[in-house]
Design a protein around this motif. Structure first.
Motif, PDB file in Angstrom:
ATOM      1  N   ILE A  47      23.512  46.970  34.599  1.00  0.00           N
ATOM      2  CA  ILE A  47      24.918  47.406  33.944  1.00  0.00           C
ATOM      3  C   ILE A  47      24.810  47.226  32.348  1.00  0.00           C
ATOM      4  O   ILE A  47      24.542  46.492  31.839  1.00  0.00           O
ATOM      5  CB  ILE A  47      25.975  46.446  34.409  1.00  0.00           C
ATOM      6  N   LYS A  86      26.320  48.865  28.560  1.00  0.00           N
ATOM      7  CA  LYS A  86      27.332  49.508  27.691  1.00  0.00           C
ATOM      8  C   LYS A  86      26.839  50.894  27.188  1.00  0.00           C
ATOM      9  O   LYS A  86      25.703  51.173  27.139  1.00  0.00           O
ATOM     10  CB  LYS A  86      27.295  48.520  26.472  1.00  0.00           C
ATOM     11  N   GLY A 102      30.676  51.359  35.205  1.00  0.00           N
ATOM     12  CA  GLY A 102      30.164  50.004  35.222  1.00  0.00           C
ATOM     13  C   GLY A 102      30.581  48.930  36.296  1.00  0.00           C
ATOM     14  O   GLY A 102      31.766  48.954  36.590  1.00  0.00           O
ATOM     15  N   MET A 153      32.637  45.812  35.333  1.00  0.00           N
ATOM     16  CA  MET A 153      33.219  46.038  33.878  1.00  0.00           C
ATOM     17  C   MET A 153      33.964  47.314  33.534  1.00  0.00           C
ATOM     18  O   MET A 153      34.245  47.861  34.527  1.00  0.00           O
ATOM     19  CB  MET A 153      31.744  46.181  33.250  1.00  0.00           C
ATOM     20  N   HIS A 160      33.521  52.146  29.362  1.00  0.00           N
ATOM     21  CA  HIS A 160      32.573  51.573  28.103  1.00  0.00           C
ATOM     22  C   HIS A 160      31.144  51.217  28.972  1.00  0.00           C
ATOM     23  O   HIS A 160      30.155  50.868  28.015  1.00  0.00           O
ATOM     24  CB  HIS A 160      33.011  50.614  27.398  1.00  0.00           C
ATOM     25  N   TRP A 161      31.189  51.189  30.156  1.00  0.00           N
ATOM     26  CA  TRP A 161      29.964  50.476  30.890  1.00  0.00           C
ATOM     27  C   TRP A 161      29.511  51.393  31.967  1.00  0.00           C
ATOM     28  O   TRP A 161      30.109  52.075  32.701  1.00  0.00           O
ATOM     29  CB  TRP A 161      30.076  49.105  31.409  1.00  0.00           C
ATOM     30  N   THR A 201      26.478  51.688  35.292  1.00  0.00           N
ATOM     31  CA  THR A 201      25.584  51.041  36.280  1.00  0.00           C
ATOM     32  C   THR A 201      24.348  51.961  36.827  1.00  0.00           C
ATOM     33  O   THR A 201      24.595  53.108  37.032  1.00  0.00           O
ATOM     34  CB  THR A 201      26.262  50.589  37.583  1.00  0.00           C
ATOM     35  N   SER A 246      22.569  50.580  24.580  1.00  0.00           N
ATOM     36  CA  SER A 246      23.421  49.542  24.728  1.00  0.00           C
ATOM     37  C   SER A 246      23.340  48.361  23.741  1.00  0.00           C
ATOM     38  O   SER A 246      24.328  48.002  23.310  1.00  0.00           O
ATOM     39  CB  SER A 246      23.210  48.973  26.331  1.00  0.00           C
TER      40      SER A 246
END
Length: 131
Positions: A53, A55, A74, A77, A81-82, A84, A103
């Motif tokens: 994961i 950013k 994410g 998250m 903004h995230w 996976t 990230s």
């Protein structure tokens, strides 16, 4: 790239980044990489498969998700903004290293200038040029 290789590649890259360190604040099932106490990468198998994961800049995250089914929002998250990553077609070592470094750079950019271990405006491009 399979899931364990994905995680090993991501961890190897993260360990090379200036000021980065590994913690386990959520228990042994979560590897959390931080720079100056700010998270830039998490790794776990909690969703039933190995994932990384990271950013990401929102527009870049959207483009990555649209072009690769192995990149999703994410996990646990902020979904904007995230991202996976999971192992699969289109996920190679170069991409993983680029996304981990990006990230890290995004997190460093939000640190106070005096706490930044690298210049976030030049770090990613200098790193790519040296490879």
């Amino acid at each position: 790239m399979n899931g364990p290789t994905l995680q090993r590649t991501a961890a190897d890259c993260a360990e090379e980044l200036p000021g980065a360190h590994l913690e386990h604040p959520f228990g042994p099932d979560w590897e959390v990489f931080k720079v100056r106490d700010k998270v830039f990468m998490l790794m776990t198998e909690v969703p039933g498969r190995p994932v990384v994961i990271l950013k990401a800049e929102p527009r870049e995250a959207l483009a990555l998700r649209e072009h690769n089914s192995h990149i999703t929002r994410g996990y646990h998250m902020n979904k904007k903004h995230w991202i996976t990553l999971e192992g699969g077609d289109g996920i190679d070592k170069k991409l993983v290293r680029e996304l981990v470094t990006e990230s890290y750079r995004l997190v460093v950019a939000h640190l106070p200038k005096a706490e930044q271990p690298v210049d976030p405006d030049t770090y990613a491009s200098a790193t790519r040029a040296s490879r």
